[in-house]
Design a protein around this motif. Sequence first.
Motif, PDB file in Angstrom:
ATOM      1  N   ASP A   1       6.168   2.625   5.457  1.00 30.89           N
ATOM      2  CA  ASP A   1       6.310   3.752   4.542  1.00 30.89           C
ATOM      3  C   ASP A   1       7.770   4.050   4.244  1.00 30.89           C
ATOM      4  O   ASP A   1       8.141   4.349   3.104  1.00 30.89           O
ATOM      5  CB  ASP A   1       5.577   4.988   5.079  1.00 30.89           C
ATOM      6  CG  ASP A   1       6.010   5.407   6.468  1.00 30.89           C
ATOM      7  OD1 ASP A   1       6.767   4.646   7.110  1.00 30.89           O
ATOM      8  OD2 ASP A   1       5.600   6.494   6.916  1.00 30.89           O
TER       9      ASP A   1
ATOM     10  N   SER B   1       0.825  -1.200   0.000  1.00 32.42           N
ATOM     11  CA  SER B   1       0.000   0.000   0.000  1.00 32.42           C
ATOM     12  C   SER B   1       0.864   1.256   0.000  1.00 32.42           C
ATOM     13  O   SER B   1       0.583   2.227  -0.709  1.00 32.42           O
ATOM     14  CB  SER B   1      -0.920  -0.002   1.222  1.00 32.42           C
ATOM     15  OG  SER B   1      -1.704   1.174   1.272  1.00 32.42           O
ATOM     16  N   ALA B   2       1.938   1.234   0.794  1.00 31.18           N
ATOM     17  CA  ALA B   2       2.847   2.384   0.835  1.00 31.18           C
ATOM     18  C   ALA B   2       3.657   2.512  -0.451  1.00 31.18           C
ATOM     19  O   ALA B   2       4.018   3.617  -0.860  1.00 31.18           O
ATOM     20  CB  ALA B   2       3.783   2.245   2.035  1.00 31.18           C
TER      21      ALA B   2
ATOM     22  N   VAL C   1       8.847  11.262   2.485  1.00 31.81           N
ATOM     23  CA  VAL C   1       8.118  10.118   3.030  1.00 31.81           C
ATOM     24  C   VAL C   1       7.072  10.666   3.972  1.00 31.81           C
ATOM     25  O   VAL C   1       7.239  11.753   4.528  1.00 31.81           O
ATOM     26  CB  VAL C   1       9.047   9.124   3.783  1.00 31.81           C
ATOM     27  CG1 VAL C   1      10.003   8.475   2.841  1.00 31.81           C
ATOM     28  CG2 VAL C   1       9.795   9.831   4.903  1.00 31.81           C
ATOM     29  N   PRO C   2       5.970   9.960   4.169  1.00 28.88           N
ATOM     30  CA  PRO C   2       4.910  10.476   5.033  1.00 28.88           C
ATOM     31  C   PRO C   2       5.394  10.655   6.469  1.00 28.88           C
ATOM     32  O   PRO C   2       6.308   9.984   6.918  1.00 28.88           O
ATOM     33  CB  PRO C   2       3.831   9.386   4.938  1.00 28.88           C
ATOM     34  CG  PRO C   2       4.142   8.636   3.702  1.00 28.88           C
ATOM     35  CD  PRO C   2       5.625   8.692   3.534  1.00 28.88           C
TER      36      PRO C   2
ATOM     37  N   ALA D   1       9.102   1.255   2.009  1.00 21.61           N
ATOM     38  CA  ALA D   1       8.648   1.458   0.630  1.00 21.61           C
ATOM     39  C   ALA D   1       9.471   2.539  -0.058  1.00 21.61           C
ATOM     40  O   ALA D   1       9.824   2.421  -1.241  1.00 21.61           O
ATOM     41  CB  ALA D   1       7.169   1.820   0.618  1.00 21.61           C
ATOM     42  N   PHE D   2       9.763   3.622   0.653  1.00 21.66           N
ATOM     43  CA  PHE D   2      10.591   4.699   0.112  1.00 21.66           C
ATOM     44  C   PHE D   2      11.970   4.169  -0.282  1.00 21.66           C
ATOM     45  O   PHE D   2      12.462   4.441  -1.390  1.00 21.66           O
ATOM     46  CB  PHE D   2      10.722   5.811   1.153  1.00 21.66           C
ATOM     47  CG  PHE D   2      11.722   6.872   0.796  1.00 21.66           C
ATOM     48  CD1 PHE D   2      11.404   7.871  -0.100  1.00 21.66           C
ATOM     49  CD2 PHE D   2      12.982   6.865   1.376  1.00 21.66           C
ATOM     50  CE1 PHE D   2      12.333   8.850  -0.438  1.00 21.66           C
ATOM     51  CE2 PHE D   2      13.916   7.832   1.050  1.00 21.66           C
ATOM     52  CZ  PHE D   2      13.588   8.832   0.145  1.00 21.66           C
TER      53      PHE D   2
ATOM     54  N   LYS E   1       9.528   0.980   9.521  1.00 20.02           N
ATOM     55  CA  LYS E   1       8.115   1.204   9.223  1.00 20.02           C
ATOM     56  C   LYS E   1       7.842   0.981   7.730  1.00 20.02           C
ATOM     57  O   LYS E   1       8.701   1.236   6.881  1.00 20.02           O
ATOM     58  CB  LYS E   1       7.699   2.610   9.623  1.00 20.02           C
ATOM     59  CG  LYS E   1       7.883   2.931  11.101  1.00 20.02           C
ATOM     60  CD  LYS E   1       6.950   2.112  11.970  1.00 20.02           C
ATOM     61  CE  LYS E   1       6.935   2.619  13.412  1.00 20.02           C
ATOM     62  NZ  LYS E   1       8.240   2.464  14.081  1.00 20.02           N
TER      63      LYS E   1
ATOM     64  N   ARG F   1       5.448   9.861  10.063  1.00 19.05           N
ATOM     65  CA  ARG F   1       5.135   8.588  10.720  1.00 19.05           C
ATOM     66  C   ARG F   1       4.791   8.784  12.190  1.00 19.05           C
ATOM     67  O   ARG F   1       4.703   7.815  12.935  1.00 19.05           O
ATOM     68  CB  ARG F   1       6.328   7.627  10.594  1.00 19.05           C
ATOM     69  CG  ARG F   1       6.675   7.307   9.154  1.00 19.05           C
ATOM     70  CD  ARG F   1       7.759   6.242   9.100  1.00 19.05           C
ATOM     71  NE  ARG F   1       8.970   6.645   9.785  1.00 19.05           N
ATOM     72  CZ  ARG F   1       9.867   7.463   9.263  1.00 19.05           C
ATOM     73  NH1 ARG F   1       9.680   7.987   8.082  1.00 19.05           N
ATOM     74  NH2 ARG F   1      10.962   7.773   9.936  1.00 19.05           N
TER      75      ARG F   1
END
Length: 268
Positions: free
Chosen positions: A224, A138-139, A264-265, A227-228, A222, A267
């Motif tokens: 996200d 999803s990320a 990145v979002p 994924a980054f 994490k 967190r």
Amino acid sequence: MSRDDDSAADDPAAAWRRLAALTPARIALGRAGSGLPTREVLRFGLAHAQARDAVHTPLDAAAVRAGIAALGFDTLAAASAAPDRATYLRRPDLGRRLDEASAAALAAAAGEPVDLALVVADGLSARAVHEGAVPLLSALKPALAGSGWRLTPVVVATQGRVALGDAVGTLLKARAVAVLIGERPGLSSPDSLGIYLTFDPRPGRNDAERNCLSNVRAAGLKPDLAAFKLHWLIGQALTRRLTGVALKDESDRLLEGPEGRGMVPDRR
């Protein structure tokens, strides 16, 4: 000397408790006579049981495929040449090869060459896949959507080892393969997901030719951020045509300074 240093000198046990709060490692357990306190013996037994359960619990491949499909990815099913869990644990070599039916199905599903194949495999912790595969994908999905890369359907494999991705990538004509797999459980991490990226996948590749992102879980790396990092590594692998010891993860440089903020979002 600071006030904290003074209090630590006055109460060493308090200092150990503060350190213990910062890590899941087994430190400052205390003692009962010449042994451990009963609560720590029980906690160790629980952690050992959770690790064993992670290894032996079967992958719910249908549920994993449904979760991945809900994100908008197509999926394919596959199985290694290990016919059951007991054989898988005794014969790592069989977990690195597809069974005949899966090999035939993937070969039939292959079309034109693609940039990336994604494989989700149970490995040594189905729990890690159940809890971590969908959040990671999803990320990753927004970055994949903006990359322009051609992708295969996500292959969900049972009784798989890391090298199973080499066979999958070869059959699906992928320039690179990323394998999301349950890692060997530790006594504080039965839910750790690993990601292994290999450029030019083919049987016979070794671990020095892969890049690994490890300990992907809520209490570790994490999803996200994983994924980054994975997206950065994929881009570098496809551009430089290599993975492994020759490709260092320098994605953190993009997070330094004002120009890296927001990549990145948050967190928190």
